[in-house]
Design a protein around this motif. Structure first.
Motif: not given
Length: 473
Positions: A156-161
């Motif tokens: 989720p963090a990587a996707q948000k970036l």
């Protein structure tokens, strides 16, 4: 030599609450603490407890052993409550047991056995950890913890970036920018298209990571089901094993030694490391664009850029990310290299190695957070981009010589040696608008081709760069 004077200092290792040794548990805790619920030692023990409890329930549900029958719904719930209510007191008790057993998985077994009387299952105490070697529990527990950490925190963090980079690419798709190949002025592009390249690369890695197979096994001391068939020969132990592993949401590995081979971990870490390296490349590029003024950094109220130079706004988020990505990649590379090797049927090198999985993901997660924060503080300096283009009219040399080639093929006279003529005009020297247009007007091109080139500027010579951003959709 004179003696070093004794300094009376507080022993920081004795302070309560304890002081973190590493930055992930100290200075940067806020950025990575969500991983504690998945990849800490306590989380590993909770997953071990979950695996042991589910194995107990699985054996009884299927009446695998003579004399066993399915538990009542209440009994199953009470067993599972050991996992859902796993807390600080549970952690402390496990620590006390392990100080006696000097064995972490055995401590889990005793922890459960202590509580069977509450469930009314004292007579089945020897069913806890039945047929299991420690690695049966550990490999499944690590797989569950890594899977949840990746799917619930890191991805989720990587996707948000990635979403942020895509959004910036969309917003800047039309902004022309001078390219630099080998650090030298080259055919113009758009800022959005270059950001789209990064987004596309990062997105491919996330697709690979989402497709990770998390393997697991439960087949005994050397992967032969020896003790299983010695004790209960009539059971279909492969079926029992497969349905249990798959019931945990993992992929069953039918062929192992004492350990699950960890190949899937090496594959996952290689993909995450590749994502890290692409992101690292992005950080160095953004840092460089900041240094030449393509991006302006928005000052944060009250923040200090330099302790002595008040004017500075340093690109610290991208520099911090670079360092943490390098640390993460080093750990992921080491894990990937060491975990796939085990002497004969088992050695314990993986035991220590795997305890650093959370650290590897933590540094990556910290870097992702820093890049997000860095991007949020950027403004595009369109005027600087435009000025840079206007100072490099020589980049149109590629377009002019290609038009000349096309004209020659179409039968227009005087189009010989187009590359060489443009090389003589432009190589190693600056050419302004007046000189470039004077050159074009004297070539003897067809009127259509000449008009097309006379309208061309470095800022408009971007091909279909803006359109290419649509590939992100």
């Amino acid at each position: 030599m004179p003696e070093t004077p004794v300094r009376n200092r507080v022993d920081l290792s004795t302070i309560t609450p304890s002081i973190a040794l590493g930055p992930l548990d100290g200075r940067y805790k806020g950025a990575v603490e969500t991983l504690v619920n998945h990849l800490s030692e306590a989380a590993l023990n909770r997953d071990r407890l979950a695996v042991e409890v589910e194995w107990f329930i699985h054996l009884t549900d299927n009446s695998v052993l003579p004399g066993t029958s399915p538990l009542s719904a209440e009994q199953q719930q009470k067993l599972r409550d050991l996992v859902t209510h796993f807390d600080a007191e549970s952690i402390a008790e496990l620590g006390e047991i392990e100080r006696v057993t000097v064995h972490d998985v055995k401590a889990i077994e005793y922890f459960i056995k202590r509580r069977l009387s509450i469930v009314g299952l004292d007579q089945l105490s020897e069913l806890v950890h039945f047929g299991c070697t420690s690695e049966d529990i550990n490999n499944l527990s690590y797989a569950l913890g890594i899977k949840s950490a990746v799917e619930e925190v890191w991805l989720p963090a990587a996707q948000k970036l990635l979403d942020d980079v895509v959004e910036l690419a969309e917003a800047t798709r039309e902004i022309p920018m001078l390219s630099r190949t080998h650090g030298q002025p080259a055919t113009p592009t758009t800022l959005g298209k270059e950001l789209a390249v990064v987004a596309h690369r990062l997105g491919r890695q996330l697709t690979r990571i989402r497709g990770t197979e998390y393997l697991g096994k439960i087949n005994g001391a050397t992967g032969t089901y020896g003790a299983h068939y010695a004790s209960v020969p009539e059971a279909d132990w492969q079926q029992v094993s497969r349905t249990f592993v798959e019931g945990l949401g993992l992929t069953w590995n039918p062929l192992t030694t004492q350990i699950e081979s960890h190949d899937w971990q090496a594959e996952l870490y290689a993909d995450v490391a590749r994502f890290n390296r692409i992101l690292h490349n992005f950080c160095t590029d953004v840092w460089s664009y900041i240094s030449i003024g393509y991006f302006a950094q928005v000052p944060v109220a009250g923040a200090t850029g330099s302790s002595t130079m008040p004017h500075k706004v340093n690109p610290i988020r991208f520099e911090n990310a670079e360092a943490n990505l390098e640390i993460s990649c080093s750990l992921l590379d080491t894990l990937g290299e060491t975990l796939i090797t085990s002497r004969w049927q088992r050695d314990l090198t993986d035991s220590s190695s795997q305890r650093n999985i959370g650290v590897a993901f933590g540094h990556s997660l910290l870097a992702i957070s820093n890049v997000q924060r860095g991007l949020a503080a950027l403004d595009v300096a369109s005027d600087v981009l435009a000025h840079d283009l206007d100072m490099n009219w020589e980049v149109l040399g590629e377009a002019i010589q290609m038009v000349m080639r096309a004209e020659a093929i179409a039968g227009v006279e005087g189009m010989d040696e187009p590359y060489e003529r443009l090389k003589e005009l432009t190589r190693g020297q600056r050419v302004n608008q007046e000189r470039m247009q004077e050159f074009v007007s004297g070539l003897g091109l067809s009127s259509e081709a000449q008009n097309r080139l006379m309208r061309l500027t470095p800022g408009s010579y971007t091909g279909i760069a803006a359109e290419l951003v649509d590939h992100l959709k």
